[in-house]
Enzyme design. Structure first.
Site, PDB file in Angstrom:
ATOM      1  N   PRO A 135     118.760  25.359 -32.471  1.00 30.36           N
ATOM      2  CA  PRO A 135     120.029  24.745 -32.838  1.00 30.36           C
ATOM      3  C   PRO A 135     120.232  23.467 -32.033  1.00 30.36           C
ATOM      4  CG  PRO A 135     120.411  26.651 -31.411  1.00 30.36           C
ATOM      5  CD  PRO A 135     118.930  26.599 -31.686  1.00 30.36           C
ATOM      6  N   MET A 136     120.535  22.371 -32.708  1.00 31.99           N
ATOM      7  CA  MET A 136     120.846  21.109 -32.016  1.00 31.99           C
ATOM      8  C   MET A 136     122.067  20.503 -32.683  1.00 31.99           C
ATOM      9  SD  MET A 136     117.124  19.359 -31.305  1.00 31.99           S
ATOM     10  CE  MET A 136     116.386  19.779 -32.884  1.00 31.99           C
ATOM     11  N   ALA A 137     123.167  20.464 -31.942  1.00 36.05           N
ATOM     12  CA  ALA A 137     124.410  19.926 -32.485  1.00 36.05           C
ATOM     13  C   ALA A 137     124.177  18.492 -32.942  1.00 36.05           C
ATOM     14  CB  ALA A 137     125.505  19.982 -31.427  1.00 36.05           C
ATOM     15  N   LYS A 189     121.427  33.163 -26.641  1.00 30.55           N
ATOM     16  CA  LYS A 189     120.547  32.055 -26.246  1.00 30.55           C
ATOM     17  C   LYS A 189     121.037  31.553 -24.897  1.00 30.55           C
ATOM     18  CE  LYS A 189     118.703  27.630 -27.883  1.00 30.55           C
ATOM     19  NZ  LYS A 189     119.342  26.609 -27.025  1.00 30.55           N
ATOM     20  N   GLN A 231     125.714  30.126 -34.661  1.00 30.70           N
ATOM     21  CA  GLN A 231     125.912  30.174 -33.214  1.00 30.70           C
ATOM     22  C   GLN A 231     127.380  29.951 -32.875  1.00 30.70           C
ATOM     23  OE1 GLN A 231     124.572  27.041 -30.330  1.00 30.70           O
ATOM     24  NE2 GLN A 231     123.138  28.645 -29.770  1.00 30.70           N
ATOM     25  N   GLY A 271     112.854  22.415 -30.553  1.00 34.71           N
ATOM     26  CA  GLY A 271     114.018  21.564 -30.754  1.00 34.71           C
ATOM     27  C   GLY A 271     113.637  20.108 -30.928  1.00 34.71           C
ATOM     28  N   ARG A 272     113.596  19.371 -29.813  1.00 36.47           N
ATOM     29  CA  ARG A 272     113.447  17.911 -29.898  1.00 36.47           C
ATOM     30  C   ARG A 272     112.190  17.461 -30.602  1.00 36.47           C
ATOM     31  NH1 ARG A 272     114.106  17.133 -23.778  1.00 36.47           N
ATOM     32  NH2 ARG A 272     113.251  19.238 -23.942  1.00 36.47           N
ATOM     33  N   ASN A 320     111.536  29.005 -25.379  1.00 34.55           N
ATOM     34  CA  ASN A 320     111.988  27.668 -25.774  1.00 34.55           C
ATOM     35  C   ASN A 320     111.873  26.698 -24.598  1.00 34.55           C
ATOM     36  OD1 ASN A 320     115.157  26.141 -25.853  1.00 34.55           O
ATOM     37  ND2 ASN A 320     113.578  25.613 -27.325  1.00 34.55           N
ATOM     38  N   CYS A 378     124.099  25.905 -23.224  1.00 34.41           N
ATOM     39  CA  CYS A 378     124.406  24.490 -23.364  1.00 34.41           C
ATOM     40  C   CYS A 378     124.942  23.903 -22.066  1.00 34.41           C
ATOM     41  CB  CYS A 378     125.436  24.305 -24.472  1.00 34.41           C
ATOM     42  SG  CYS A 378     125.781  22.586 -24.754  1.00 34.41           S
TER      43      CYS A 378
END
Ligand code: FMN
Length: 339
Positions: A16-18, A142, A70, A227-228, A203, A100
């Site tokens: 998940p990436m806002a 997470k 999430q 993610g990235r 992760n 986060c």
């Protein structure tokens, strides 16, 4: 790999990436091989549920099951209420974010700041699990390895989470204090995996098929989350999944494939965000897709000034018209991932 009743097609997940893994991007990643996707964080505060941003995040139309949402916050009752609300909106799995480091989240004692208060963590997990159990919805967590390097309490938090009834745990191999600096470490992830019976998802800094294989072997984790390295590179999931299953590499996408992937993504993106927000929020995605391709800098600069979706698409089409459709759109693997 299973999460509660859900059997997942492969162990390569999109993180998940806002502001990045919105519904169009999650759909695209799943279509291109991601075994699982979790939505960006949704606020647990009911006062925010009517905001445009949160309503977009609650819209799961056309998403491939299982829809995982999430939630983040620090009030156990409010988080339970948010979980039930999201289940009513279509969530089949609820993920609690304690990973986060963002100021906005941490200042309100949510996200990874919660790791400092294990009693509160327990109350949150119990409250959300109790609310979701009667609905048949598994709850996952997470988090990071700890608050800082001298307080790596993930093993204790993980055991507690399993005892409370959490169905799977994702661990980012950094502490809250690390932010995104330094390299992710996988020893704590391995330790946590050895303590738990529930699935553990590793992760942090996974950016290639070989790195995914290494992390899975080193930690014994059940899956990896990327993610990235998936920004502008949604096909990384099929590349990694294929390599893990067969030991063989898939060829990089051709310019023709990249063109249709990007244009399909943009069409869905514009439909989701509308003209004004769509053209602006598409810029970062376009930049990521093109950043490491030859002769793309002038195009990226011009994309950032274009103010209509039609012109944005037209500029891309013109650029791709001058590229060989069958030629490989090879990218350099980034040396260091940018947060
Ligand atoms: C732009 C951005 C937004 C993020 N938003 C979230 C989020 O909403 N929820 C969450 O749990 N993690 C979030 N993360 C953290 C990622 O899910 C992931 O744990 C982290 O980027 C490390 O994985 P990577 O090295 O593969 O990128 C975010 C990361 C980035 C770069």
């Amino acid at each position: 790999m299973r999460i509660g009743p859900w059997s997942l097609p492969n162990p390569v997940f999109v993180a998940p990436m806002a502001g990045v893994t919105d519904r169009p991007y999650r759909k695209l990643c799943k279509r291109l091989g991601a075994g699982y996707a979790v939505s960006e964080m949704a606020a647990s505060n009911p006062r925010l549920w009517d905001s445009v941003k949160t309503s977009r995040r609650l819209d799961h139309a056309g998403e491939i099951d299982p829809i995982a949402v999430q939630i983040a916050g620090s009030d156990p009752a409010m988080l339970a209420e948010a979980a039930v609300f999201n289940v009513e909106k279509g969530a089949r799995i609820i993920d609690i974010n304690m990973g986060c480091p963002a100021k906005k989240v941490c200042n309100a004692a949510a996200g990874s700041a919660l790791l400092r208060d294990e009693a509160l963590v327990a109350r949150i997990l119990e409250s959300v699990v109790r609310a979701c159990e009667p609905l048949g919805v598994p709850v996952t967590l997470k988090t990071r390895t700890g608050w800082d390097r001298s307080h790596r309490n993930a093993p204790r938090v993980a055991r507690m989470a399993e005892d409370i009834g959490i169905a799977a745990l994702t661990l980012h191999g950094r502490t809250r204090a690390d932010l995104y600096q330094g390299d992710a470490e996988y020893d704590t992830i391995g330790e946590v995996k050895s303590l738990l019976k529930i699935p553990v998802i590793a992760n942090g800094d996974i950016d290639s098929p070989e790195k995914a294989e290494y992390v899975l072997k080193y930690t014994g984790a059940d899956a990896v989350m990327i993610g990235r390295a998936a920004q502008g590179r949604p096909w990384i999931f099929r590349e990694v999944a294929h390599y893990l299953a067969s030991g063989a590499y898939l060829p990089p996408p051709t310019y023709g494939e990249l063109r249709s992937c990007l244009l399909d993504h943009l069409e869905d993106h514009y439909r989701f965000y509308g003209e004004f927000t769509g053209v602006r929020s598409a810029r970062k995605h376009i930049g990521w897709y093109l950043a490491e391709l030859a002769d793309s800098q002038a195009l990226i600069a011009s994309i950032n000034t274009i103010e209509s979706t039609r012109e944005q698409t037209a500029a891309l089409v013109r650029w791709f018209d001058h590229r060989p459709a069958d030629g490989p759109a090879t990218r350099r693997v980034p040396q260091r991932l940018a947060a």
